[in-house]
Design a protein around this motif. Structure first.
Motif, PDB file in Angstrom:
ATOM      1  N   MET A 191       0.845  -1.189   0.000  1.00  0.00           N
ATOM      2  CA  MET A 191       0.000   0.000   0.000  1.00  0.00           C
ATOM      3  C   MET A 191       0.879   1.238   0.000  1.00  0.00           C
ATOM      4  SD  MET A 191      -2.780   1.249   2.879  1.00  0.00           S
ATOM      5  CE  MET A 191      -1.483   1.514   4.070  1.00  0.00           C
ATOM      6  N   SER A 192       0.564   2.157  -0.888  1.00  0.00           N
ATOM      7  CA  SER A 192       1.312   3.414  -0.934  1.00  0.00           C
ATOM      8  C   SER A 192       0.322   4.564  -0.944  1.00  0.00           C
ATOM      9  CB  SER A 192       2.198   3.468  -2.190  1.00  0.00           C
ATOM     10  OG  SER A 192       1.396   3.432  -3.357  1.00  0.00           O
ATOM     11  N   ILE A 193       0.776   5.722  -0.498  1.00  0.00           N
ATOM     12  CA  ILE A 193      -0.066   6.901  -0.428  1.00  0.00           C
ATOM     13  C   ILE A 193       0.776   8.101  -0.788  1.00  0.00           C
ATOM     14  CG2 ILE A 193       0.364   7.131   2.059  1.00  0.00           C
ATOM     15  CD1 ILE A 193      -2.401   8.371   2.330  1.00  0.00           C
ATOM     16  N   THR A 194       0.235   8.969  -1.622  1.00  0.00           N
ATOM     17  CA  THR A 194       1.001  10.136  -2.045  1.00  0.00           C
ATOM     18  C   THR A 194       1.076  11.159  -0.918  1.00  0.00           C
ATOM     19  OG1 THR A 194      -0.929  11.319  -2.898  1.00  0.00           O
ATOM     20  CG2 THR A 194       0.203   9.796  -4.412  1.00  0.00           C
ATOM     21  N   LEU A 195       2.062  12.029  -1.017  1.00  0.00           N
ATOM     22  CA  LEU A 195       2.220  13.075  -0.010  1.00  0.00           C
ATOM     23  C   LEU A 195       0.998  13.986   0.020  1.00  0.00           C
ATOM     24  CD1 LEU A 195       3.933  14.536   2.076  1.00  0.00           C
ATOM     25  CD2 LEU A 195       5.021  15.814   0.205  1.00  0.00           C
ATOM     26  N   GLN A 196       0.445  14.291  -1.163  1.00  0.00           N
ATOM     27  CA  GLN A 196      -0.724  15.153  -1.224  1.00  0.00           C
ATOM     28  C   GLN A 196      -1.920  14.509  -0.527  1.00  0.00           C
ATOM     29  OE1 GLN A 196      -1.038  18.429  -2.438  1.00  0.00           O
ATOM     30  NE2 GLN A 196      -2.941  18.141  -1.271  1.00  0.00           N
ATOM     31  N   ARG A 197      -2.103  13.220  -0.760  1.00  0.00           N
ATOM     32  CA  ARG A 197      -3.242  12.541  -0.141  1.00  0.00           C
ATOM     33  C   ARG A 197      -3.055  12.469   1.370  1.00  0.00           C
ATOM     34  NH1 ARG A 197      -5.937   6.707  -1.911  1.00  0.00           N
ATOM     35  NH2 ARG A 197      -7.965   7.095  -0.879  1.00  0.00           N
ATOM     36  N   PHE A 198      -1.809  12.221   1.796  1.00  0.00           N
ATOM     37  CA  PHE A 198      -1.533  12.194   3.227  1.00  0.00           C
ATOM     38  C   PHE A 198      -1.822  13.562   3.853  1.00  0.00           C
ATOM     39  CE2 PHE A 198       1.413  12.854   6.790  1.00  0.00           C
ATOM     40  CZ  PHE A 198       1.029  11.808   7.618  1.00  0.00           C
ATOM     41  N   SER A 199      -1.389  14.620   3.168  1.00  0.00           N
ATOM     42  CA  SER A 199      -1.633  15.978   3.665  1.00  0.00           C
ATOM     43  C   SER A 199      -3.131  16.266   3.743  1.00  0.00           C
ATOM     44  CB  SER A 199      -0.945  17.015   2.768  1.00  0.00           C
ATOM     45  OG  SER A 199       0.452  16.830   2.757  1.00  0.00           O
ATOM     46  N   ASP A 200      -3.880  15.801   2.754  1.00  0.00           N
ATOM     47  CA  ASP A 200      -5.330  16.002   2.767  1.00  0.00           C
ATOM     48  C   ASP A 200      -5.970  15.261   3.937  1.00  0.00           C
ATOM     49  OD1 ASP A 200      -5.119  17.560   0.517  1.00  0.00           O
ATOM     50  OD2 ASP A 200      -5.715  15.961  -0.880  1.00  0.00           O
ATOM     51  N   LEU A 201      -5.466  14.044   4.220  1.00  0.00           N
ATOM     52  CA  LEU A 201      -6.002  13.297   5.359  1.00  0.00           C
ATOM     53  C   LEU A 201      -5.777  14.042   6.666  1.00  0.00           C
ATOM     54  CD1 LEU A 201      -5.016   9.564   4.639  1.00  0.00           C
ATOM     55  CD2 LEU A 201      -7.295  10.593   4.534  1.00  0.00           C
ATOM     56  N   ILE A 202      -4.564  14.560   6.853  1.00  0.00           N
ATOM     57  CA  ILE A 202      -4.235  15.272   8.087  1.00  0.00           C
ATOM     58  C   ILE A 202      -5.094  16.533   8.226  1.00  0.00           C
ATOM     59  CG2 ILE A 202      -2.418  16.450   9.379  1.00  0.00           C
ATOM     60  CD1 ILE A 202      -2.121  13.409   9.196  1.00  0.00           C
ATOM     61  N   ALA A 203      -5.234  17.268   7.120  1.00  0.00           N
ATOM     62  CA  ALA A 203      -6.051  18.484   7.147  1.00  0.00           C
ATOM     63  C   ALA A 203      -7.505  18.147   7.485  1.00  0.00           C
ATOM     64  CB  ALA A 203      -5.971  19.204   5.806  1.00  0.00           C
ATOM     65  N   GLY A 204      -8.007  17.057   6.886  1.00  0.00           N
ATOM     66  CA  GLY A 204      -9.381  16.650   7.165  1.00  0.00           C
ATOM     67  C   GLY A 204      -9.576  16.248   8.614  1.00  0.00           C
ATOM     68  N   ILE A 205      -8.588  15.576   9.180  1.00  0.00           N
ATOM     69  CA  ILE A 205      -8.676  15.160  10.586  1.00  0.00           C
ATOM     70  C   ILE A 205      -8.814  16.374  11.501  1.00  0.00           C
ATOM     71  CG2 ILE A 205      -7.303  14.195  12.486  1.00  0.00           C
ATOM     72  CD1 ILE A 205      -6.259  12.109  10.433  1.00  0.00           C
ATOM     73  N   TYR A 206      -7.987  17.381  11.271  1.00  0.00           N
ATOM     74  CA  TYR A 206      -8.053  18.556  12.139  1.00  0.00           C
ATOM     75  C   TYR A 206      -9.313  19.384  11.878  1.00  0.00           C
ATOM     76  CZ  TYR A 206      -3.437  17.569  13.968  1.00  0.00           C
ATOM     77  OH  TYR A 206      -2.384  16.973  14.613  1.00  0.00           O
ATOM     78  N   ASP A 207      -9.799  19.386  10.643  1.00  0.00           N
ATOM     79  CA  ASP A 207     -11.065  20.055  10.363  1.00  0.00           C
ATOM     80  C   ASP A 207     -12.207  19.387  11.138  1.00  0.00           C
ATOM     81  OD1 ASP A 207      -9.945  21.909   8.699  1.00  0.00           O
ATOM     82  OD2 ASP A 207     -10.507  20.891   6.836  1.00  0.00           O
ATOM     83  N   ALA A 208     -12.174  18.057  11.189  1.00  0.00           N
ATOM     84  CA  ALA A 208     -13.221  17.329  11.908  1.00  0.00           C
ATOM     85  C   ALA A 208     -13.156  17.599  13.407  1.00  0.00           C
ATOM     86  CB  ALA A 208     -13.102  15.832  11.633  1.00  0.00           C
ATOM     87  N   GLY A 209     -11.946  17.814  13.922  1.00  0.00           N
ATOM     88  CA  GLY A 209     -11.816  18.145  15.341  1.00  0.00           C
ATOM     89  C   GLY A 209     -12.534  19.430  15.692  1.00  0.00           C
ATOM     90  N   ALA A 210     -12.593  20.356  14.721  1.00  0.00           N
ATOM     91  CA  ALA A 210     -13.278  21.637  14.954  1.00  0.00           C
ATOM     92  C   ALA A 210     -14.728  21.598  14.510  1.00  0.00           C
ATOM     93  CB  ALA A 210     -12.539  22.755  14.221  1.00  0.00           C
ATOM     94  N   SER A 211     -15.059  20.718  13.548  1.00  0.00           N
ATOM     95  CA  SER A 211     -16.432  20.600  13.036  1.00  0.00           C
ATOM     96  C   SER A 211     -16.799  19.122  13.045  1.00  0.00           C
ATOM     97  CB  SER A 211     -16.538  21.164  11.616  1.00  0.00           C
ATOM     98  OG  SER A 211     -16.128  22.519  11.570  1.00  0.00           O
ATOM     99  N   THR A 212     -17.424  18.677  14.115  1.00  0.00           N
ATOM    100  CA  THR A 212     -17.623  17.241  14.340  1.00  0.00           C
ATOM    101  C   THR A 212     -18.457  16.568  13.261  1.00  0.00           C
ATOM    102  OG1 THR A 212     -19.521  17.735  15.764  1.00  0.00           O
ATOM    103  CG2 THR A 212     -17.386  17.526  16.825  1.00  0.00           C
ATOM    104  N   GLU A 213     -19.273  17.330  12.529  1.00  0.00           N
ATOM    105  CA  GLU A 213     -20.091  16.708  11.497  1.00  0.00           C
ATOM    106  C   GLU A 213     -19.242  16.188  10.335  1.00  0.00           C
ATOM    107  OE1 GLU A 213     -19.685  21.054  10.501  1.00  0.00           O
ATOM    108  OE2 GLU A 213     -20.149  19.881  12.294  1.00  0.00           O
ATOM    109  N   ARG A 214     -17.967  16.541  10.308  1.00  0.00           N
ATOM    110  CA  ARG A 214     -17.091  16.103   9.221  1.00  0.00           C
ATOM    111  C   ARG A 214     -16.450  14.741   9.483  1.00  0.00           C
ATOM    112  NH1 ARG A 214     -15.099  18.825   5.279  1.00  0.00           N
ATOM    113  NH2 ARG A 214     -13.033  17.882   5.569  1.00  0.00           N
TER     114      ARG A 214
END
Length: 364
Positions: free
Chosen positions: A1-24
């Motif tokens: 399994m491999s994951i691009t840097l961009q996709r990893f960055s998007d995952l991290i950004a989404g995680i922190y967005d969800a921390g502030a907006s739980t519906e995400r």
């Protein structure tokens, strides 16, 4: 399994967005599951105070078997160190052979990566169920990726928990301010209203001596009082950090509003004066709280007759007038007053009035 840097960055950004907006969280768990190629992702968010769980999931439908496994996992997760990852085989004693359909089905927690996300008890945790053809025990890349994501998930959940706590504290604070029997406002150095409780809104909306203009700034009448009012606010917000008061006359002829202007020192910081907040306490003498007779009885053990005498004294009627109202002699009224002094621990009528007014505020 491999994951691009961009996709990893998007995952991290989404995680922190969800921390502030739980519906995400639902969409974030779906993105994480997709990155792993998982058939289902489950995030269990625990509330340590109530011992309740919120389950966010994506992929295969969660059935009763999965909920049973979640309850089992909730107990076993506590044996993992916070931030640790494991496979479901490592966490559960799964049956080998026989009728083990629940454990082998993608609708169970079998063949999953699991990680404990918080040190609380009960803990928050995540589970990623992989396809049957993937052996999680040999899937080192998947376990490594989860290990990298865990600190970010944990931090996002801590942020969420803190935001929930702050929201609760804010609700309690606002409810407390609404109980106040006087107007409470927070304004800027140019009198722009930042906050006003219901009593303050009620005072200003009538425009009787104090009102907010079209730009949301407070204005007092007449102009001479407006000049003093503005100066007090500027000085409270400026380097002087001074406090003061002003009586604002009212066109209606009612008694003047009394405004106390005080700097909010804890919020001042080192910012320029225009960013500093000022607290206004606005008292309307025509809305002074009056204690209920039952309050005086409950607090001080006054009899019905003593309560009526106390209420009359508080209104400023004078003891002879109170005696006439009750159809008793002045001597009897004085006797009641002496009993009231003893029961309330006061010695003079002025002292008694202050106590009764304080009792009225406390009983609201």
């Amino acid at each position: 399994m491999s994951i691009t840097l961009q996709r990893f960055s998007d995952l991290i950004a989404g995680i922190y967005d969800a921390g502030a907006s739980t519906e995400r969280w639902d969409s974030v768990i779906a993105d994480i599951a997709a990155a792993f190629g998982a058939v289902r992702g489950v995030l269990v968010i625990a509330e340590p105070v109530t011992h309740q769980f919120v389950v966010k999931a994506s992929g295969a439908e969660i059935g009763e078997d999965v909920y049973r496994q979640i309850m089992r996992a909730a107990d076993r997760i506590q044996h993992l160190p916070a931030g640790a990852t494991a496979t479901s085989d490592e966490l559960f004693d799964l049956p080998v052979g026989g009728n083990g359909a629940d454990h082998e089905s993608p609708n169970g927690l079998a063949n999953s990566f699991i990680a404990r996300l918080s040190p609380d008890v009960p803990s928050s945790w995540i589970s990623l169920t992989m396809p049957e053809q993937v052996d999680v025990s040999r899937h080192s890349a998947g376990r490594a990726l989860l290990h990298v994501l865990v600190p970010h998930l944990g931090q996002a959940l801590r942020t969420q928990s803190r935001l929930v706590e702050l929201t609760r504290e804010r609700a309690f604070a606002l409810a407390t301010l609404e109980k106040a029997q006087y107007g409470i406002m927070i304004v800027t150095s140019d009198a722009a209203v930042i906050f006003a409780n219901s009593m303050a809104v009620d005072i200003t909306v009538h425009g009787d001596g104090l009102a907010a203009d079209s730009s949301g700034r407070l204005r007092a009448t007449p102009s001479t009082i407006q000049a003093r009012f503005s100066r007090l606010i500027r000085e409270a917000a400026g380097p002087e950090r001074s406090s003061g008061g002003v009586a604002i006359t009212r066109p209606s002829g009612k008694r003047p509003l009394v405004v106390r202007v005080t700097p909010l020192d804890d919020l001042a910081g080192d910012g320029p004066p225009r960013h500093r907040a000022v607290l206004l306490l606005v008292t309307d003498p025509d809305h002074d709280p009056v204690p209920q007779p039952t309050t005086l009885h409950d607090l001080y053990g006054l009899t019905d007759a003593e309560t009526l005498v106390a209420m009359g004294v508080m209104r400023g009627d004078g003891l002879p007038a109170v005696a006439d109202q009750l159809s008793v002699s002045l001597f009897t009224a004085r006797t009641h007053l002496q009993h009231i002094f003893v029961k309330t621990g006061t010695h003079r009528q002025a002292e008694l009035v202050r106590l009764l007014l304080s009792s009225a505020i406390a009983a609201q």
